[in-house]
Design a protein around this motif. Structure first.
Motif, mmCIF file in Angstrom:
data_model
loop_
_atom_site.group_PDB
_atom_site.id
_atom_site.type_symbol
_atom_site.label_atom_id
_atom_site.label_comp_id
_atom_site.label_asym_id
_atom_site.label_seq_id
_atom_site.Cartn_x
_atom_site.Cartn_y
_atom_site.Cartn_z
ATOM 1 N N PHE A 220 0.838 -1.213 0.000
ATOM 2 C CA PHE A 220 0.000 0.000 0.000
ATOM 3 C C PHE A 220 0.870 1.259 0.000
ATOM 4 N N LEU A 221 1.969 1.219 0.749
ATOM 5 C CA LEU A 221 2.844 2.395 0.802
ATOM 6 C C LEU A 221 3.425 2.693 -0.585
ATOM 7 N N ARG A 222 3.808 1.633 -1.289
ATOM 8 C CA ARG A 222 4.370 1.837 -2.641
ATOM 9 C C ARG A 222 3.301 2.402 -3.573
ATOM 10 N N LYS A 223 2.091 1.869 -3.468
ATOM 11 C CA LYS A 223 1.017 2.370 -4.343
ATOM 12 C C LYS A 223 0.714 3.840 -4.042
ATOM 13 N N ALA A 224 0.957 4.242 -2.796
ATOM 14 C CA ALA A 224 0.686 5.639 -2.415
ATOM 15 C C ALA A 224 1.856 6.551 -2.770
ATOM 16 N N GLY A 225 2.895 5.992 -3.414
ATOM 17 C CA GLY A 225 3.993 6.847 -3.891
ATOM 18 C C GLY A 225 5.182 6.942 -2.958
ATOM 19 N N PHE A 226 5.300 5.991 -2.036
ATOM 20 C CA PHE A 226 6.452 5.987 -1.132
ATOM 21 C C PHE A 226 7.474 4.939 -1.578
ATOM 22 N N LYS A 227 8.724 5.145 -1.156
ATOM 23 C CA LYS A 227 9.695 4.053 -1.271
ATOM 24 C C LYS A 227 10.393 3.882 0.086
ATOM 25 N N GLU A 228 10.687 2.634 0.382
ATOM 26 C CA GLU A 228 11.278 2.348 1.697
ATOM 27 C C GLU A 228 12.731 2.782 1.708
ATOM 28 N N SER A 229 13.109 3.484 2.768
ATOM 29 C CA SER A 229 14.513 3.868 2.861
ATOM 30 C C SER A 229 15.241 2.996 3.888
ATOM 31 N N HIS A 230 14.637 2.710 5.034
ATOM 32 C CA HIS A 230 15.271 1.835 6.034
ATOM 33 C C HIS A 230 14.176 1.086 6.785
ATOM 34 N N SER A 231 14.524 -0.102 7.265
ATOM 35 C CA SER A 231 13.513 -0.828 8.045
ATOM 36 C C SER A 231 14.153 -1.796 9.032
ATOM 37 N N VAL A 232 13.390 -2.141 10.042
ATOM 38 C CA VAL A 232 13.806 -3.145 11.019
ATOM 39 C C VAL A 232 12.593 -4.038 11.273
ATOM 40 N N GLU A 233 12.821 -5.337 11.283
ATOM 41 C CA GLU A 233 11.732 -6.265 11.596
ATOM 42 C C GLU A 233 12.206 -7.244 12.655
ATOM 43 N N CYS A 234 11.323 -7.618 13.556
ATOM 44 C CA CYS A 234 11.719 -8.622 14.536
ATOM 45 C C CYS A 234 10.513 -9.440 14.987
ATOM 46 N N ASP A 235 10.807 -10.555 15.623
ATOM 47 C CA ASP A 235 9.776 -11.398 16.207
ATOM 48 C C ASP A 235 8.748 -11.853 15.164
ATOM 49 N N ARG A 236 9.256 -12.277 14.000
ATOM 50 C CA ARG A 236 8.379 -12.567 12.858
ATOM 51 C C ARG A 236 7.318 -13.625 13.139
ATOM 52 N N PHE A 238 5.745 -14.588 15.906
ATOM 53 C CA PHE A 238 4.737 -14.474 16.955
ATOM 54 C C PHE A 238 3.935 -13.190 16.802
ATOM 55 N N ASN A 239 4.583 -12.079 16.998
ATOM 56 C CA ASN A 239 3.918 -10.790 16.997
ATOM 57 C C ASN A 239 4.784 -9.881 16.142
ATOM 58 N N HIS A 240 4.656 -10.034 14.853
ATOM 59 C CA HIS A 240 5.594 -9.452 13.896
ATOM 60 C C HIS A 240 5.701 -7.925 14.058
ATOM 61 N N HIS A 241 6.887 -7.467 14.436
ATOM 62 C CA HIS A 241 7.084 -6.032 14.670
ATOM 63 C C HIS A 241 7.832 -5.421 13.493
ATOM 64 N N TYR A 242 7.352 -4.272 13.058
ATOM 65 C CA TYR A 242 7.964 -3.618 11.902
ATOM 66 C C TYR A 242 8.168 -2.128 12.189
ATOM 67 N N GLY A 243 9.376 -1.666 11.925
ATOM 68 C CA GLY A 243 9.647 -0.233 11.944
ATOM 69 C C GLY A 243 10.191 0.141 10.576
ATOM 70 N N GLY A 244 9.646 1.172 9.954
ATOM 71 C CA GLY A 244 10.108 1.527 8.611
ATOM 72 C C GLY A 244 10.162 3.030 8.412
ATOM 73 N N LEU A 245 11.144 3.440 7.623
ATOM 74 C CA LEU A 245 11.270 4.854 7.255
ATOM 75 C C LEU A 245 11.040 4.932 5.747
ATOM 76 N N TRP A 246 10.087 5.742 5.339
ATOM 77 C CA TRP A 246 9.692 5.808 3.930
ATOM 78 C C TRP A 246 9.777 7.248 3.432
#
Ligand SMILES: C[S@@+](CC[C@H](N)C(=O)[O-])C[C@H]1O[C@@H](n2cnc3c(N)ncnc32)[C@H](O)[C@@H]1O
Length: 249
Positions: A220-236, A238-246
């Motif tokens: 959805f972010l890409r369709k809205a015209g964003f591109k990911e610059s950095h991201s962190v994911e953890c705990d995939r 169980f409770n998938h946590h995502y931090g992203g800079l777009w």
């Protein structure tokens, strides 16, 4: 009145979305005062190190009671006191709680006044506190339903250097692309959108057909015209946590 946040949030697979009722009736609805910052928030805070250029204007959308907002403010204003923060949420009660949190934090007015009071009369032989370190953040608070942005976007063209969207996905899921497109219009040319979101995996009751993991949100972010610059994911698993800079693509 129920004190169970699910009665106001998501119940039996349906998004109820009475956030104002929730903040009025449920002390600590997200268990956040009790548990503190979640992994996705800690990840998102790390990503602030990748912001570019001077940060002067920050918009926090769906700020809730301001616990994460305060950490963002704390981090960004460590070396830069010339920042204006605009905190927004659908719930006026949440905004009042966020304002109280900021004003009564060590960064806030009360801490400032108390310290200044002490500074007025430091005990003999004791150095006065470092007044430069006492800082009350410049912040405003705006009640707003993000679902109104596609029709009327007060942030468009306002040049925010950072927009924060922390755990606010479920309240905007049904018009996600259009809302994210409007969020992008609020950014300055070098501005960034910081996402902090966790996905409950098999426990997700609502919106599984729309977004169920970071990949779904990224689409959805890409369709809205964003591109990911950095991201962190953890705990995939169980409770998938995502931090992203777009950023704007
Ligand atoms: C889980 S809380 C997150 C609060 C805060 N950002 C944090 O991470 O601690 C989700 C917040 O989004 C707000 N929210 C949900 N739907 C919204 C909408 N359509 N417009 C504005 N705020 C919304 C809720 O009121 C709630 O405060």
């Amino acid at each position: 009145m129920s004190q169970d946040y699910k009665d106001y949030f998501i119940k039996d697979g349906r998004h109820i979305g009475d956030y104002e009722g929730m903040y009025r009736n449920c002390p600590d609805p997200w268990n956040i005062e009790a548990l503190g910052l979640r992994l996705d928030m800690l990840a998102a805070l790390l990503l602030l190190d990748f912001l570019k250029g001077p940060i002067a204007k920050v918009l926090d959308l769906g700020c809730g009671a301001g616990l994460f907002s305060l950490e963002v403010i704390r981090k960004l204003s460590k070396d830069n006191k010339d920042i204006w923060f605009l905190l927004s949420d659908i719930s006026p009660t949440a905004l009042r709680q966020a304002e109280k949190r900021l004003r009564t934090s060590d960064l806030g007015e009360r801490g400032r006044k108390e310290a200044l009071g002490k500074a007025g009369a430091p005990p003999l032989g004791e150095a006065p506190p470092d007044l430069a370190s006492l800082y009350a953040p410049e912040a405003d608070f705006l009640p707003l339903d993000l679902r109104t942005l596609p029709k009327d976007n007060p942030f468009s063209g306002k040049g925010f250097d950072l927009v924060v969207l922390a755990q606010a996905l479920w309240g905007i899921l049904e018009d996600l692309e259009a809302i994210l497109t409007e969020v992008r219009k609020s950014l300055s040319p070098k501005g960034a959108l910081l996402i902090s979101q966790h996905f409950p995996g098999d426990a997700q009751e609502y919106g599984r057909d729309i977004v169920r993991d970071p990949e779904g949100l990224k689409g959805f972010l890409r369709k809205a015209g964003f591109k990911e610059s950095h991201s962190v994911e953890c705990d995939r698993d169980f409770n998938h946590h995502y931090g992203g800079l777009w950023r704007s693509s």
